[in-house]
Design a protein around this motif. Structure first.
Motif, PDB file in Angstrom:
ATOM      1  N   ASP A 126       0.837  -1.197   0.000  1.00 17.02           N
ATOM      2  CA  ASP A 126       0.000   0.000   0.000  1.00 17.02           C
ATOM      3  C   ASP A 126       0.876   1.252   0.000  1.00 17.02           C
ATOM      4  N   THR A 127       0.610   2.193  -0.889  1.00 11.79           N
ATOM      5  CA  THR A 127       1.376   3.432  -0.916  1.00 11.79           C
ATOM      6  C   THR A 127       0.990   4.301   0.281  1.00 11.79           C
ATOM      7  N   PHE A 128       1.941   5.163   0.681  1.00 13.20           N
ATOM      8  CA  PHE A 128       1.730   5.987   1.882  1.00 13.20           C
ATOM      9  C   PHE A 128       0.651   7.041   1.661  1.00 13.20           C
ATOM     10  N   SER A 129       0.282   7.271   0.417  1.00  5.31           N
ATOM     11  CA  SER A 129      -0.788   8.233   0.134  1.00  5.31           C
ATOM     12  C   SER A 129      -2.144   7.709   0.584  1.00  5.31           C
ATOM     13  N   SER A 130      -2.216   6.380   0.825  1.00  6.53           N
ATOM     14  CA  SER A 130      -3.466   5.795   1.323  1.00  6.53           C
ATOM     15  C   SER A 130      -3.637   6.181   2.781  1.00  6.53           C
ATOM     16  N   SER A 131      -4.677   6.906   3.104  1.00 10.37           N
ATOM     17  CA  SER A 131      -4.829   7.436   4.466  1.00 10.37           C
ATOM     18  C   SER A 131      -5.276   6.379   5.459  1.00 10.37           C
ATOM     19  N   GLN A 132      -6.057   5.411   5.031  1.00  9.35           N
ATOM     20  CA  GLN A 132      -6.545   4.379   5.932  1.00  9.35           C
ATOM     21  C   GLN A 132      -6.051   3.011   5.452  1.00  9.35           C
ATOM     22  N   ILE A 133      -5.344   2.324   6.343  1.00 11.77           N
ATOM     23  CA  ILE A 133      -4.759   1.041   5.980  1.00 11.77           C
ATOM     24  C   ILE A 133      -5.287  -0.039   6.916  1.00 11.77           C
ATOM     25  N   THR A 134      -5.754  -1.101   6.335  1.00 12.55           N
ATOM     26  CA  THR A 134      -6.152  -2.273   7.107  1.00 12.55           C
ATOM     27  C   THR A 134      -5.158  -3.382   6.802  1.00 12.55           C
ATOM     28  N   TYR A 135      -4.431  -3.817   7.832  1.00 12.09           N
ATOM     29  CA  TYR A 135      -3.392  -4.820   7.615  1.00 12.09           C
ATOM     30  C   TYR A 135      -3.999  -6.148   7.171  1.00 12.09           C
ATOM     31  N   SER A 136      -3.327  -6.765   6.202  1.00  8.71           N
ATOM     32  CA  SER A 136      -3.676  -8.125   5.794  1.00  8.71           C
ATOM     33  C   SER A 136      -2.426  -8.776   5.215  1.00  8.71           C
ATOM     34  N   GLU A 137      -2.310 -10.082   5.360  1.00  7.15           N
ATOM     35  CA  GLU A 137      -1.138 -10.791   4.878  1.00  7.15           C
ATOM     36  C   GLU A 137      -0.977 -10.653   3.371  1.00  7.15           C
ATOM     37  N   SER A 138      -2.081 -10.472   2.665  1.00 10.37           N
ATOM     38  CA  SER A 138      -2.013 -10.348   1.208  1.00 10.37           C
ATOM     39  C   SER A 138      -1.333  -9.058   0.769  1.00 10.37           C
ATOM     40  N   ASN A 139      -1.250  -8.069   1.689  1.00  9.39           N
ATOM     41  CA  ASN A 139      -0.601  -6.799   1.368  1.00  9.39           C
ATOM     42  C   ASN A 139       0.886  -6.796   1.684  1.00  9.39           C
ATOM     43  N   VAL A 140       1.399  -7.844   2.303  1.00  8.66           N
ATOM     44  CA  VAL A 140       2.799  -7.906   2.709  1.00  8.66           C
ATOM     45  C   VAL A 140       3.688  -8.183   1.503  1.00  8.66           C
ATOM     46  N   VAL A 141       4.698  -7.343   1.334  1.00  9.57           N
ATOM     47  CA  VAL A 141       5.648  -7.508   0.228  1.00  9.57           C
ATOM     48  C   VAL A 141       6.982  -8.048   0.729  1.00  9.57           C
ATOM     49  N   LEU A 142       7.508  -7.433   1.799  1.00 16.70           N
ATOM     50  CA  LEU A 142       8.821  -7.800   2.332  1.00 16.70           C
ATOM     51  C   LEU A 142       8.720  -8.071   3.829  1.00 16.70           C
ATOM     52  N   THR A 143       9.546  -9.008   4.292  1.00 14.08           N
ATOM     53  CA  THR A 143       9.643  -9.310   5.722  1.00 14.08           C
ATOM     54  C   THR A 143      11.098  -9.177   6.168  1.00 14.08           C
ATOM     55  N   ILE A 144      11.345  -9.416   7.443  1.00 14.11           N
ATOM     56  CA  ILE A 144      12.701  -9.279   7.984  1.00 14.11           C
ATOM     57  C   ILE A 144      13.697 -10.145   7.225  1.00 14.11           C
ATOM     58  N   GLU A 145      13.271 -11.308   6.762  1.00 20.64           N
ATOM     59  CA  GLU A 145      14.156 -12.228   6.063  1.00 20.64           C
ATOM     60  C   GLU A 145      14.671 -11.655   4.746  1.00 20.64           C
ATOM     61  N   HIS A 146      14.040 -10.602   4.242  1.00 23.49           N
ATOM     62  CA  HIS A 146      14.454 -10.011   2.967  1.00 23.49           C
ATOM     63  C   HIS A 146      15.519  -8.924   3.145  1.00 23.49           C
ATOM     64  N   PHE A 147      15.950  -8.651   4.385  1.00 18.55           N
ATOM     65  CA  PHE A 147      16.954  -7.619   4.634  1.00 18.55           C
ATOM     66  C   PHE A 147      18.272  -8.263   5.045  1.00 18.55           C
ATOM     67  N   LEU A 196       7.054  -2.505  -6.624  1.00 19.56           N
ATOM     68  CA  LEU A 196       7.497  -1.329  -5.875  1.00 19.56           C
ATOM     69  C   LEU A 196       8.299  -0.418  -6.794  1.00 19.56           C
ATOM     70  N   SER A 197       8.032   0.875  -6.736  1.00 16.22           N
ATOM     71  CA  SER A 197       8.683   1.841  -7.625  1.00 16.22           C
ATOM     72  C   SER A 197       9.745   2.633  -6.871  1.00 16.22           C
ATOM     73  N   GLU A 198      10.849   2.916  -7.562  1.00 12.74           N
ATOM     74  CA  GLU A 198      11.943   3.693  -6.973  1.00 12.74           C
ATOM     75  C   GLU A 198      11.450   5.059  -6.508  1.00 12.74           C
ATOM     76  N   GLY A 199      11.781   5.396  -5.270  1.00 12.46           N
ATOM     77  CA  GLY A 199      11.454   6.710  -4.728  1.00 12.46           C
ATOM     78  C   GLY A 199      10.072   6.828  -4.127  1.00 12.46           C
ATOM     79  N   ASN A 200       9.229   5.824  -4.314  1.00 15.39           N
ATOM     80  CA  ASN A 200       7.868   5.898  -3.768  1.00 15.39           C
ATOM     81  C   ASN A 200       7.836   5.511  -2.292  1.00 15.39           C
ATOM     82  N   LEU A 201       6.837   6.043  -1.590  1.00 18.14           N
ATOM     83  CA  LEU A 201       6.648   5.745  -0.175  1.00 18.14           C
ATOM     84  C   LEU A 201       5.560   4.687  -0.005  1.00 18.14           C
ATOM     85  N   TYR A 202       5.863   3.734   0.907  1.00 21.56           N
ATOM     86  CA  TYR A 202       4.911   2.659   1.207  1.00 21.56           C
ATOM     87  C   TYR A 202       4.770   2.544   2.718  1.00 21.56           C
ATOM     88  N   TRP A 203       3.689   1.939   3.137  1.00 22.46           N
ATOM     89  CA  TRP A 203       3.478   1.710   4.563  1.00 22.46           C
ATOM     90  C   TRP A 203       4.345   0.543   5.035  1.00 22.46           C
TER      91      TRP A 203
END
Length: 418
Positions: free
Chosen positions: A131-152, A187-194
């Protein structure tokens, strides 16, 4: 310089030392005005549980599969060290309950012990959402997860200023799998995400040059996020049962012991060297006040028993080097004019003074760089102590002895007339 000028300058200096010293050692907050409280550098020195009040917190723990108490303890202690510099905090398990004995924070502007405990006992499950940071209301769901700790794979904290705003960032480099996951999610370069912690959306993260720049709500929060990435999630759900305040007055005992030792050396200088001892007394007092200011206002991870031993050692070093030099001056003054004796005494001892302090400084830097409850506090104390001891014994002693020279010149003239 005349004798009168020396007396005036030394008197002014003594008043300044007394004034600064009082405000350095005031033990509790001094209220002034309607809204402000002054905390002395002595009060702001972070102490271990051995020398200050602490909070005893107990938790019911529900461990994840294949997670043991040893794993939980390792993560909690690592977080405490990397975020707050708290070494040797007791984390233990008794009768199925996890307990933490946490020293209260000394800096009133920083987090309380309770908020620190809250940070280090969180699960710490960090996830980047699509979800981009421009979205004012976010409801967490596993389907929205892109990266986790294991990806760093690597993380660091930094800050930058943009106009009147300061931003705190935790920058985490992505692994090969993380780059592929980010590309697949679009994910796009320079964009903000939650980003989310423990399945709750928190704030913004920017995708930039193969890394996620995760924005913290504060400098401390940025370090908290970095610790979650560096040490992984806790692997358990901790539920706070209760916190109990535990009083400890050993800090006063330690302060009295050090104070008595300092007073004893000052009396020794006065008795042994008489007028010359004034120089040593002023130098030692200035170095002591500056040392406490450095520990309280610059940095000290934690004042524990090892740091206390280090303080005693560096004060003993400063005292020993002063005695070494003043004994030379005392010896030469029996045969030479005081000016010549002063020059010869400092000249004969400066090489030893320089080598000894340089060795202590290097040792302190090495120990400071090693993050353990023994080496880090001891190294910090040795670095501050080596610098201030050298300034006192090589610089201030020389200056004050020079200011005392008119007293000896007048005595020499009186003896000559007789």
């Amino acid at each position: 310089m005349t004798k009168t000028t020396s007396i005036v300058l030394l008197s002014i200096l003594a008043v300044i030392i007394l004034f600064v010293g009082v405000f350095t050692f005031i033990p509790d907050g001094l209220e002034y005005g309607n809204y402000n409280v002054y905390y002395s550098p002595l009060h702001l020195i972070q102490k271990s549980g051995m020398f200050t009040d602490s909070v005893h917190a107990t938790y019911q723990a529900k461990y994840d599969e294949d997670v043991t108490f040893k794993n939980i303890k390792s993560v909690i202690t690592s977080r405490l060290q990397s975020i707050y510099g708290y070494y040797s905090v007791d984390v233990y398990e008794k009768d199925g309950v996890l307990a933490i004995d946490m020293p209260k924070t000394s800096n009133e502007n920083n987090s309380s012990a309770n908020s620190i405990l809250s940070s280090v006992t969180q699960q710490g499950k960090l996830e980047i959402l699509k979800d981009t940071f421009s979205s004012s209301q976010i409801t967490y769901s596993e389907s929205n997860v892109v990266l986790t700790i294991e990806h760093f794979r690597r993380v660091r904290t930094q800050s930058y200023v943009d106009g009147e705003n300061r931003f705190y960032i935790c920058e985490a480099k992505l692994t090969k799998e993380g780059l592929e996951a980010a590309k697949k999610a679009g994910l796009s370069e320079g964009n903000l995400y939650w980003y989310a912690i423990d399945e709750s959306a928190v704030y913004a993260a920017r995708y930039q040059s193969g890394a996620m720049q995760i924005y913290g709500l504060s400098k401390e929060n940025s370090k908290v996020v970095a610790s979650y990435i560096k040490y992984g999630s806790l692997g358990a759900e901790l539920t706070l049962e209760e916190t109990i305040d535990v009083e400890n007055k050993l800090d006063w005992l330690a302060l009295v012991i050090i104070g008595v030792a300092i007073l004893a050396t000052l009396v020794f200088f006065a008795v042994r060297y008489r007028t010359l001892g004034i120089a040593a007394i002023l130098s030692q007092l200035i170095a002591t006040v500056l040392f406490v200011i450095a520990l309280g206002l610059i940095y000290l991870s934690m004042l524990n028993i090892v740091a206390l031993i280090g303080i005693i050692l560096v004060y003993a070093l400063m005292t020993a080097m002063t005695i070494y030099t003043f004994e030379k001056i005392r010896k030469y003054s029996a045969e030479k004019a005081f000016g010549a004796a002063r020059y010869k005494g400092f000249y004969d001892t400066y090489k030893v003074n320089l080598i000894v302090h340089a060795a202590v400084l290097v040792l302190g830097i090495i120990l400071w760089a090693i993050p353990t409850f023994i080496t880090a506090p001891l190294g910090t104390v040795l670095v501050y102590g080596a610098i201030l001891s050298f300034v006192a014994t090589f610089g201030l002693n020389r200056l004050f002895v020079k200011m005392l020279e008119p007293f000896y010149e007048e005595t020499s003239k009186s003896n000559a007339r007789k």
